[in-house]
Design an enzyme around this catalytic site. Structure first.
Site: not given
Ligand code: APR
Length: 251
Positions: A123, A156
């Site tokens: 991303h 830009c």
């Molecule tokens: N250890 C383990 N798991 C964790 C921790 C931790 N310390 N902190 C948070 N989590 C978990 C949360 O419970 C959640 O299930 O990590 C997960 C993060 O999920 P999201 O917030 O959905 O993030 P992500 O999966 O990276 O999102 C994907 O969505 O918004 C878009 O582009 C953005 O890259 C992002 C994509």
């Protein structure tokens, strides 16, 4: 949990090629909120998710001004890598990391010591800007200096076009070369280790199916359930900073 920990550690110990897929959950220990966890950015403000679309940013100057304000105040600028990032550097130094696929835009993997050529930023990165017209890339710090000097939506400097962080927003396609590298790494591993992702956003989440279809074991380390838990060989429910060192031999 102990039995699952031992199973995950055993799978990873005998794996010759491990592909890792990380999400925002590996950076929460570093002070960067995730999106969908209990304290996530979208969880706390669903409207913010709508405003984070590419179209809203391109078409609405007020959305851009708010985005610049948020970028300037973002915790990423003072964030430091945590134990999860460091455990993945140790995996790489053991010679068994095929690739580190990340959905994160914070470059904390590189800051921890992960080799940039091993990190695939699905991303993009918040550390650079990209012009939506001419495509020019530049350090985000240059644009933030202009914001600090009073420009609310700095255009830009080359062509006057709209500047955005070099990230992939909703409505934007991933870079095809990046996606191909990620798919290759998912197909070419003994274990896919997923850490800190809700696995709700595609095509990143679909890489789990790619790895499983190619015969890899899937290990998921996450604080909450994901839609791929039933595809996984092992699911560890808990904190990445605590669990990764224990299953990668560092802890
Ligand atoms: N250890 C383990 N798991 C964790 C921790 C931790 N310390 N902190 C948070 N989590 C978990 C949360 O419970 C959640 O299930 O990590 C997960 C993060 O999920 P999201 O917030 O959905 O993030 P992500 O999966 O990276 O999102 C994907 O969505 O918004 C878009 O582009 C953005 O890259 C992002 C994509």
């Amino acid at each position: 949990m102990q039995e699952q920990l031992e199973r995950a550690a055993a799978l990873l110990a005998r794996a010759r090629r491990v592909t890792v897929l990380t999400g925002a959950g590996v950076s929460t220990d570093s002070g960067i909120p995730d999106f969908r966890g209990p304290q996530g950015v979208w969880t706390r403000n669903p409207e913010a998710e709508r405003l984070s679309s590419y179209q809203a940013y391109r078409d609405d100057p007020e959305v851009r001004r708010e985005s610049w304000r948020q970028r300037a105040a973002h915790p990423v600028w003072s964030a430091r890598p945590g134990p999860a990032h460091e455990a993945l550097v140790a995996l790489e130094r053991s010679g068994r990391l095929r690739a580190l696929l990340t959905q994160n835009i914070d470059e904390l993997h590189q800051a921890a010591g992960s080799a940039p050529e091993r990190v695939v930023e699905l991303h993009g990165t918040v550390h650079r800007t990209r012009c939506l017209s001419c495509g020019a890339l530049a350090p985000m710090s240059e644009a933030l200096d202009r914001v600090a000097a009073g420009e609310e939506d700095p255009p830009c400097p080359d062509c006057g076009g709209i500047l955005k962080s070099a990230t992939i927003s909703f409505g934007q396609a991933l870079d095809l070369d990046v996606l191909r590298r990620a798919q290759d790494a998912a197909q070419d591993c003994d274990v896919l280790l997923v850490v800190g992702s809700s696995l709700g956003v595609h095509p990143a989440a679909g890489l789990v199916d790619v790895a499983a279809a190619a015969g890899a074991d899937v290990v998921i380390v996450n604080a909450e359930p994901t839609p791929y838990d039933d595809v996984a060989t092992v699911v560890l429910r808990g904190g990445a900073g605590e669990l990764l060192p224990r299953i990668l031999g560092g802890g």
